[in-house]
Scaffold this motif. Structure first.
Motif, PDB file in Angstrom:
ATOM      1  N   ARG A 175       0.653  -0.908  -0.173  1.00  0.00           N
ATOM      2  CA  ARG A 175       0.051  -0.046  -0.133  1.00  0.00           C
ATOM      3  C   ARG A 175       1.045   1.444  -0.095  1.00  0.00           C
ATOM      4  N   ALA A 176       0.685   2.412  -0.423  1.00  0.00           N
ATOM      5  CA  ALA A 176       0.789   3.893  -0.415  1.00  0.00           C
ATOM      6  C   ALA A 176       0.094   4.160  -0.488  1.00  0.00           C
ATOM      7  N   ALA A 177       1.000   5.934   0.008  1.00  0.00           N
ATOM      8  CA  ALA A 177      -0.450   7.196   0.086  1.00  0.00           C
ATOM      9  C   ALA A 177       0.309   7.774  -2.018  1.00  0.00           C
ATOM     10  N   VAL A 178      -0.499   7.924  -2.736  1.00  0.00           N
ATOM     11  CA  VAL A 178      -0.634   8.172  -3.414  1.00  0.00           C
ATOM     12  C   VAL A 178      -0.621   9.941  -4.027  1.00  0.00           C
ATOM     13  N   TYR A 179      -0.050  10.511  -4.386  1.00  0.00           N
ATOM     14  CA  TYR A 179       0.465  12.133  -4.681  1.00  0.00           C
ATOM     15  C   TYR A 179       0.370  12.363  -5.858  1.00  0.00           C
ATOM     16  N   LEU A 180      -0.584  13.294  -6.506  1.00  0.00           N
ATOM     17  CA  LEU A 180       0.356  13.923  -8.048  1.00  0.00           C
ATOM     18  C   LEU A 180       0.635  15.508  -7.583  1.00  0.00           C
ATOM     19  N   ILE A 181       1.718  15.625  -8.645  1.00  0.00           N
ATOM     20  CA  ILE A 181       1.866  17.174  -9.070  1.00  0.00           C
ATOM     21  C   ILE A 181       2.160  17.772  -9.885  1.00  0.00           C
TER      22      ILE A 181
ATOM     23  N   THR B  31      -5.872   1.205  -6.880  1.00  0.00           N
ATOM     24  CA  THR B  31      -5.202  -0.611  -6.438  1.00  0.00           C
ATOM     25  C   THR B  31      -3.965   0.172  -5.233  1.00  0.00           C
ATOM     26  N   LEU B  32      -3.342   1.171  -4.778  1.00  0.00           N
ATOM     27  CA  LEU B  32      -2.605   1.415  -4.064  1.00  0.00           C
ATOM     28  C   LEU B  32      -3.060   1.587  -2.377  1.00  0.00           C
ATOM     29  N   ASP B  33      -4.382   2.455  -2.597  1.00  0.00           N
ATOM     30  CA  ASP B  33      -5.238   3.106  -2.057  1.00  0.00           C
ATOM     31  C   ASP B  33      -6.444   3.071  -1.447  1.00  0.00           C
ATOM     32  N   ASP B  34      -6.961   2.663  -1.058  1.00  0.00           N
ATOM     33  CA  ASP B  34      -8.236   2.117  -1.308  1.00  0.00           C
ATOM     34  C   ASP B  34      -9.464   3.582  -0.628  1.00  0.00           C
ATOM     35  N   ASP B  35      -8.895   4.767  -0.296  1.00  0.00           N
ATOM     36  CA  ASP B  35      -9.074   5.447  -0.113  1.00  0.00           C
ATOM     37  C   ASP B  35     -10.256   6.757  -0.812  1.00  0.00           C
ATOM     38  N   GLY B  36      -9.207   6.364  -2.635  1.00  0.00           N
ATOM     39  CA  GLY B  36     -10.296   6.723  -3.942  1.00  0.00           C
ATOM     40  C   GLY B  36      -9.922   8.328  -4.058  1.00  0.00           C
ATOM     41  N   THR B  37      -8.832   8.838  -3.314  1.00  0.00           N
ATOM     42  CA  THR B  37      -8.960  10.186  -3.227  1.00  0.00           C
ATOM     43  C   THR B  37      -7.339  10.150  -3.619  1.00  0.00           C
ATOM     44  N   VAL B  38      -6.596  11.521  -4.718  1.00  0.00           N
ATOM     45  CA  VAL B  38      -5.366  11.148  -4.371  1.00  0.00           C
ATOM     46  C   VAL B  38      -5.413  13.051  -4.571  1.00  0.00           C
ATOM     47  N   PRO B  39      -4.233  13.671  -3.164  1.00  0.00           N
ATOM     48  CA  PRO B  39      -3.812  15.136  -3.353  1.00  0.00           C
ATOM     49  C   PRO B  39      -3.483  15.496  -4.524  1.00  0.00           C
ATOM     50  N   VAL B  40      -3.302  16.807  -5.068  1.00  0.00           N
ATOM     51  CA  VAL B  40      -2.900  16.881  -6.161  1.00  0.00           C
ATOM     52  C   VAL B  40      -2.199  18.502  -5.597  1.00  0.00           C
ATOM     53  N   VAL B  41      -1.415  19.075  -6.584  1.00  0.00           N
ATOM     54  CA  VAL B  41      -0.607  19.978  -6.306  1.00  0.00           C
ATOM     55  C   VAL B  41       0.183  20.514  -7.329  1.00  0.00           C
ATOM     56  N   PHE B  42      -0.536  22.153  -7.927  1.00  0.00           N
ATOM     57  CA  PHE B  42      -0.070  22.767  -8.834  1.00  0.00           C
ATOM     58  C   PHE B  42       0.883  23.688  -8.810  1.00  0.00           C
ATOM     59  N   SER B  43       1.802  23.190  -9.672  1.00  0.00           N
ATOM     60  CA  SER B  43       2.699  24.125  -9.300  1.00  0.00           C
ATOM     61  C   SER B  43       3.068  24.951 -10.521  1.00  0.00           C
TER      62      SER B  43
ATOM     63  N   ASP C 224       2.140   4.541   5.334  1.00  0.00           N
ATOM     64  CA  ASP C 224       2.224   3.549   4.497  1.00  0.00           C
ATOM     65  C   ASP C 224       3.110   4.484   3.466  1.00  0.00           C
ATOM     66  N   PRO C 225       4.322   3.992   2.747  1.00  0.00           N
ATOM     67  CA  PRO C 225       5.301   4.998   2.011  1.00  0.00           C
ATOM     68  C   PRO C 225       4.637   6.013   1.031  1.00  0.00           C
ATOM     69  N   ALA C 226       4.759   7.771   0.642  1.00  0.00           N
ATOM     70  CA  ALA C 226       4.616   8.052  -0.158  1.00  0.00           C
ATOM     71  C   ALA C 226       4.754   7.616  -1.820  1.00  0.00           C
ATOM     72  N   PHE C 227       3.849   7.510  -2.267  1.00  0.00           N
ATOM     73  CA  PHE C 227       4.304   7.233  -4.344  1.00  0.00           C
ATOM     74  C   PHE C 227       4.227   8.989  -4.689  1.00  0.00           C
ATOM     75  N   ILE C 228       5.099   9.780  -5.229  1.00  0.00           N
ATOM     76  CA  ILE C 228       4.362  10.835  -5.176  1.00  0.00           C
ATOM     77  C   ILE C 228       4.793  11.181  -6.958  1.00  0.00           C
ATOM     78  N   VAL C 229       3.906  11.267  -7.378  1.00  0.00           N
ATOM     79  CA  VAL C 229       3.863  11.242  -9.081  1.00  0.00           C
ATOM     80  C   VAL C 229       3.853  12.170 -10.022  1.00  0.00           C
TER      81      VAL C 229
END
Length: 408
Positions: free
Chosen positions: A220-226, A255-267, A318-323
């Motif tokens: 499992r991992a917490a997925v982030y998107l920048i 498939t990695l984190d069942d909360d169905g949410t991805v934090p999104v950061v706009f750079s 869980d680890p963070a997977f920051i895309v």
């Protein structure tokens, strides 16, 4: 009158007058339908699904394979019209391979046509185009997005309450792939995706297969998107390339984190803007959010700090997977290197995904030398148009280095 061919993601202006959209499908029995959507990307009521059993609604009508939209009569609270073609559910095994052709005819304008790229992943429904309001007028965008969840799944995604199809997809899906000797491999439960966002079911299956193939299906991992919000990314936001990319990352997150949410950061050039994309709101979400952010020179380091701060504040075990999507070189290279070094011990993995038109040598070369020390960093080139990359290859590029890092 001269005919104009639209490419996938391209848009064109329309007159505020009746427009006819005719769909041609070869080798497959198919139905044409249309959806009337509000500013939230969802129907106002079930009546906003226009199809053969409900052929007219608020200026939009269906006759066989043709959709006619009288744009003068479309109510002000309808923000978009979506044109959809779906395989006949009574035709066993019916899927799209050759893409349908869409012809757009409007008096006083050149005839336009659009043929999406061919499909290869068992798509049973295709969103061909959308008509949307812009600057007190209307425009049309060539979409060409295929889904494997059927018309009922797509309609539910847009907020329509429809009956289940005769052969419903099982709620629990077993993902099969390469496994280690003696390992049975766990089942991947995608029932939440099927229930809440069936339009993401096909990519979620591919994402879960990629995890199983690399023996990390039980991790499992917490997925982030920048997301890069530099001025040169404007066309890619406008063409829905960034939206499509975010949807695929959201499917991976399911498939990695069942909360169905991805934090999104706009750079961007100012304070990074943090929001989220969820299974229940992802339709058009990036387009809604990015208009709240100024264009600027991408401040990647600040966006990275914002994501790490959110991860630490969440208390996640869980680890963070920051895309991190990047479209050009960072101007704060020293800060980026420092952040990569300082987060190595925090359980954070950085995947820089390059697409856009800028130079990306900095990211490509982060681990190019033998003395590179960034054990928690990888780069993936998703090409100038990641939407053209098949799901299987796309997810392999996303999870290969992440899987190796988890297994160290």
């Amino acid at each position: 009158m001269q005919s104009t061919s639209l490419r996938k993601g391209e848009n064109a202006g329309l007159l505020t007058a009746p427009v006819m959209l005719v769909v041609s499908v070869h080798g497959l029995a198919a139905d044409v339908s249309a959806l009337l959507l509000g500013t939230d990307g969802r129907v106002r009521s079930d009546d906003d699904l226009v199809f053969y059993n409900h052929p007219a609604q608020d200026g939009v009508s269906i006759a066989g394979s043709a959709v006619t939209a009288d744009l003068v009569r479309v109510p002000a609270d309808v923000d978009r019209l979506v044109v959809v073609v779906s395989a006949d559910p009574l035709q066993p095994g019916g899927v799209f391979t050759s893409a349908p052709l869409l012809s757009i005819t409007q008096s006083g304008s050149p005839v336009r046509s659009f043929t999406a790229p061919d499909f290869t992943s068992g798509e049973t429904v295709v969103v061909l185009a959308e008509l949307y309001r812009r600057d007190n007028g209307w425009k049309i965008r060539a979409v060409g997005q295929g889904y494997a969840s059927g018309l009922a799944g797509l309609a539910t995604d847009y907020g329509v309450d429809v009956e289940s199809e005769p052969a419903a997809t099982p709620a629990r899906l077993l993902t099969q792939g390469r496994r280690g000797a003696g390992s049975a491999g766990p089942a991947v439960d995608l029932s939440k995706v099927e229930r809440v966002a069936p339009g993401l079911l096909a990519p979620a299956r591919q994402a879960s297969k990629a995890l199983v193939d690399r023996d990390i299906a039980n991790r499992r991992a917490a997925v982030y998107l920048i997301l890069d919000h530099d001025w040169h990314m404007e066309e890619l936001y406008e063409s829905f390339a960034v939206q499509a990319f975010a949807e695929r990352v959201l499917a991976l997150s399911a498939t990695l984190d069942d909360d169905g949410t991805v934090p999104v950061v706009f750079s961007s050039g100012r304070e990074p803007f943090l929001e989220e994309i969820r299974l229940d709101n992802y339709r058009g979400r990036i387009g809604q959010l990015h208009t709240q952010v100024d264009w600027g020179w991408g401040n990647v380091a600040d966006a990275m700090r914002r994501a790490v701060g959110h991860y630490q504040d969440s208390g996640a075990a869980d680890p963070a997977f920051i895309v991190t999507q990047v479209g050009d070189e960072p101007w704060d290279k020293a800060e980026v290197r420092s952040l990569l070094q300082n987060t190595a011990s925090l359980g954070v993995f950085w995947l820089f995904v390059g697409f856009g038109r800028g130079k990306l040598a900095f990211y490509k070369n982060l681990n190019a030398s033998a003395s590179a020390t960034f054990t928690n960093v990888a780069f993936h080139d998703a090409s100038k148009n990641p939407g053209s990359v098949p799901d299987e290859r796309f997810y392999a590029g996303l999870v290969d280095a992440f899987a190796a890092w988890l297994q160290r």
